[in-house]
Design a protein around this motif. Sequence first.
Motif, PDB file in Angstrom:
ATOM      1  N   TRP A 159       0.859  -1.179   0.000  1.00 27.10           N
ATOM      2  CA  TRP A 159       0.000   0.000   0.000  1.00 27.10           C
ATOM      3  C   TRP A 159       0.902   1.237   0.000  1.00 27.10           C
ATOM      4  O   TRP A 159       2.068   1.167   0.384  1.00 27.10           O
ATOM      5  N   GLU A 160       0.357   2.356  -0.415  1.00 25.96           N
ATOM      6  CA  GLU A 160       1.046   3.628  -0.239  1.00 25.96           C
ATOM      7  C   GLU A 160       0.784   4.114   1.184  1.00 25.96           C
ATOM      8  O   GLU A 160      -0.349   4.075   1.663  1.00 25.96           O
ATOM      9  N   SER A 208       1.417   7.372   3.871  1.00 22.97           N
ATOM     10  CA  SER A 208       1.805   8.768   4.029  1.00 22.97           C
ATOM     11  C   SER A 208       1.592   9.191   5.469  1.00 22.97           C
ATOM     12  O   SER A 208       0.620   8.782   6.117  1.00 22.97           O
ATOM     13  N   SER A 217       6.349  10.037   2.727  1.00 23.33           N
ATOM     14  CA  SER A 217       5.676   9.040   1.896  1.00 23.33           C
ATOM     15  C   SER A 217       6.599   7.832   1.760  1.00 23.33           C
ATOM     16  O   SER A 217       7.808   7.991   1.557  1.00 23.33           O
ATOM     17  N   ARG A 267      -1.904   7.665   6.665  1.00 24.97           N
ATOM     18  CA  ARG A 267      -2.904   7.292   5.665  1.00 24.97           C
ATOM     19  C   ARG A 267      -2.372   6.163   4.784  1.00 24.97           C
ATOM     20  O   ARG A 267      -1.287   6.270   4.212  1.00 24.97           O
ATOM     21  N   TYR A 268      -3.142   5.097   4.731  1.00 21.70           N
ATOM     22  CA  TYR A 268      -2.854   3.983   3.826  1.00 21.70           C
ATOM     23  C   TYR A 268      -3.737   4.134   2.584  1.00 21.70           C
ATOM     24  O   TYR A 268      -4.932   4.441   2.689  1.00 21.70           O
ATOM     25  N   LYS A 269      -3.153   3.907   1.408  1.00 19.96           N
ATOM     26  CA  LYS A 269      -3.890   4.049   0.155  1.00 19.96           C
ATOM     27  C   LYS A 269      -3.597   2.857  -0.747  1.00 19.96           C
ATOM     28  O   LYS A 269      -2.439   2.460  -0.912  1.00 19.96           O
ATOM     29  N   LYS A 270      -4.664   2.283  -1.309  1.00 19.90           N
ATOM     30  CA  LYS A 270      -4.533   1.125  -2.189  1.00 19.90           C
ATOM     31  C   LYS A 270      -5.338   1.367  -3.466  1.00 19.90           C
ATOM     32  O   LYS A 270      -6.539   1.654  -3.405  1.00 19.90           O
ATOM     33  N   GLN A 275     -16.737   8.355   2.201  1.00 23.31           N
ATOM     34  CA  GLN A 275     -16.456   7.727   3.494  1.00 23.31           C
ATOM     35  C   GLN A 275     -17.485   6.651   3.807  1.00 23.31           C
ATOM     36  O   GLN A 275     -18.699   6.899   3.804  1.00 23.31           O
ATOM     37  N   VAL A 286     -10.040   3.164  -5.637  1.00 20.25           N
ATOM     38  CA  VAL A 286      -9.087   3.677  -4.655  1.00 20.25           C
ATOM     39  C   VAL A 286      -9.680   3.515  -3.259  1.00 20.25           C
ATOM     40  O   VAL A 286     -10.782   3.995  -2.980  1.00 20.25           O
ATOM     41  N   GLU A 315      -8.830   4.085   0.844  1.00 26.71           N
ATOM     42  CA  GLU A 315      -7.975   4.761   1.806  1.00 26.71           C
ATOM     43  C   GLU A 315      -8.407   4.399   3.229  1.00 26.71           C
ATOM     44  O   GLU A 315      -9.604   4.287   3.515  1.00 26.71           O
ATOM     45  N   ARG A 372      -7.512   6.083   6.859  1.00 21.65           N
ATOM     46  CA  ARG A 372      -6.843   7.229   7.475  1.00 21.65           C
ATOM     47  C   ARG A 372      -6.884   7.089   8.994  1.00 21.65           C
ATOM     48  O   ARG A 372      -7.958   7.084   9.605  1.00 21.65           O
TER      49      ARG A 372
END
Length: 848
Positions: free
Chosen positions: A41-42, A44, A55, A95-98, A130, A155, A157, A159
């Motif tokens: 995952w990304e 930040s 990041s 924050r995780y982002k996939k 959300q 996407v 996320e 948070r």
Amino acid sequence: MKKILLFVGLFVGISIGSNAIEPNHVSNHSATHIVNLDGSWELSGFSPDNSKNVSLNGTVPGYVHPDLQRAGLIPDPFWRNQAEQCQWPENWEWRYKKVFEVPENFSQKWVMLQFDGLDTYAKIILNGKQLGTTNDMFIPYEFDISGWLKPGKNVLEVRFSPPVKMVEDKVKKRSYEAAFDPTGNRVYTRRMQCTYGWDWVNRFVSMGIWKPCRIVSYSNARIDDIFAYTKKITKGSADLQLELATTVCDKEAKKVKLFITDPDGKIVWEKSTAIDSSLMKFEAKVNNPRLWWPNGAGEHPLYHVTAVLSDDQGKELHHYTIETGIRTVTIEEIPDQDKKGRSFTVVVNGTRIFVKGGNWVPADPFPSRITPDKYNLLLGQARDAGMNMMRSWGGGIYEPEAFWHACNTMGIMVSQDFLLACAGYPDEETDFVDLLKREFTANIRLLRNNPSLIFWCGDNELGLGAGHDDGWACKTMHRNMTKPLVESMDPSRCFRITSPWGGERNNSDLAGDCHINAEYSDEIKSGDLKDYRSIIDRYSAGRFMSEHAAAGAPPKRTLLKFMTDNDLMGSEMLEYHTKDNPYAPGSMTLFQVVERCAKKLYGDPGEDIDRRIRQLEYVQYDFVRLAMEDSRRRKFYTSGIQFWMYNDCWPASGWSLIDYWGGRKAAWYAMAAGSRPVIAASENNGKTIKWWVCNDLYNSVKVNVNVKVQPFEGKASWTKQINITVPANSSVVAVELPLEEIKQKLGHNAILVCDLNYEHGFDRSWWTEGLPKDLIFPKTNLTVTEKRSDDQGEVTIHSDKWGRVVTLDADVDFEDNYFEMLPGETRTIKWKSHTGPFGGAIKVNSWN
């Protein structure tokens, strides 16, 4: 926003959803489509004032701290005192982002986004919208996203907000006393309590998607849960109660088939029926059942219960399998004849079990890192030591399936605390109690099928020292909410309101369970220790010691994994990795207590660093072995001893029997020696010295007992030998000798030794008046030979005189270690490596 469905199954959500299917169960469903979201995952991070951000690549399951360490943004928090440089991430937002795609044929008729664990305060955002929020690390969450997924890229996320920030307003309004956390904010936050700092682990407040996650498409019906338990065992059969919970969103699902398979995979019971309600109950009889027994009492066979949903044409819509075992368990509490106390004995399948165990704490401050292999290693070490029970302590986590499967297959019983420990909690606040009820409900469902689970407990030490009529944290909540919840959801097990609990005041050694500690007692901390054996004896007389503490260092080679040689010359790093209990009486730290005790017992090592470390190791060995003798000879007045603690959460020099990496400390070898099926145990009552034979086998055993006065050189100067038959599951006096007569035979150059031999084993116990440092051991010569292959071998040792604390040193597991050798004795010790081929040297030494 799409209407949210509330389910009665395994997912329990705050904003949505109910209670969770474990990931391995989901993957078994032939009619289910899954998008696995684990992996990269990304990630930040944003500082509190948003002036800084980072990041990096994140890992799921995972935590922020390990990802930061991999990226070089924080140092190794386990090395020396570098944990102090790793505190800042707890104040940042993360924050995780996939970005992911779903297959073209992925049905969106009924789609769920499932998180098995989020630590802790998170917002879930899918394609910019959300879905909901979370606020409990211990609850699995799911969100209905039917129709929310887009063609092509999507996407997701997650948070996370800093836990400390999320409760700061509550802390300002009203503070609650919380041991080891002066801010008190941990009491409001439903996450692993010990990571706020304890007397055995540093502070590690992190955030992360700590368990697996996925998107699942169902065929408008699913099995939410199966519960199976043994109601009765009679000669030749066992009666089981089965409960099946389902969710059916339309009328497509018509039938359910249930079947039970034995350990060989053979179907031993089955039933097909129409679905007539969301919760269905069944009676099942299993003929010639293979019973589940604790380690040392028998085998641990496992059964499986499977349910299959289908439509009218027999097309499978969903299936689900759980692991269980056939056994009954009760707690026997019989009043003493003098009415002053009562017994506390675990009874499995109608048989009394003497508990030899430990307290289990999380095996890592970032529990996503604990692999099934590590669970197997750590619990395998307990099994190999002859231990049969763990207490899953209330400041940790509800351990995942890998832990429970290992306990089930190894015969390690478990008592489970609900996760409240050493604090006042806001149990008068409705929102807090409602959250706990959801948490407890979810985890009762997740854990109750495990045959290794023996009983539930409300918390750790919230009622310590209180009378039953006194007020203490969460007592009313447990009586009004937790106890009825356990009784309704898991009628197969008892619930104990707190630990310790029993007697006139909680922590009585006359009734119930108790938490006691000889090594940290005032007598040890300030006395001359000349009667240290009798002090240990007094602190080993509880009815069931759910915490019996003894501390000591790991070997030098283990210490050098997290500190330097120079550090060993002083005490700063040893103090830092021992930690301390600020609430303990007196002014000495835990490390100071251990070092004082070692010097008083074994002498001042001076500038000899190696001797210093060996003594810091051996003091824990001494206390554990003697406590095992003292408790086992009282069987079943005393019915169990569980050492605080079994494993470690980070590299430490303190309470645990094994180190963070699963290596055996001196105390592990003491536990293994004291847990042998048949042992010798000494008792000094002031007039006589007695030798007991303690038999934990479930059959009588013929034992040869040889008691002798053994000088440090040459043959025994006096000997008494008897043969005795010891009844099954009992302790009996074998030899009783006048104390003054024995003292005259000993002096300072001889020891009273009791050797016992029986068909399948050997044990040695020894006794001397006064302190070990007063004994004058001559220099001995050890002759050592060895044989080895890649990962196992044996070492043969011969000692020409008495060998004092003969120690084998290498990063392998020896079958015995830290033992005494008689003059002219030869022993062969086998070893194995749990890390693969071992080509290093094995060092052998003794204190003399």
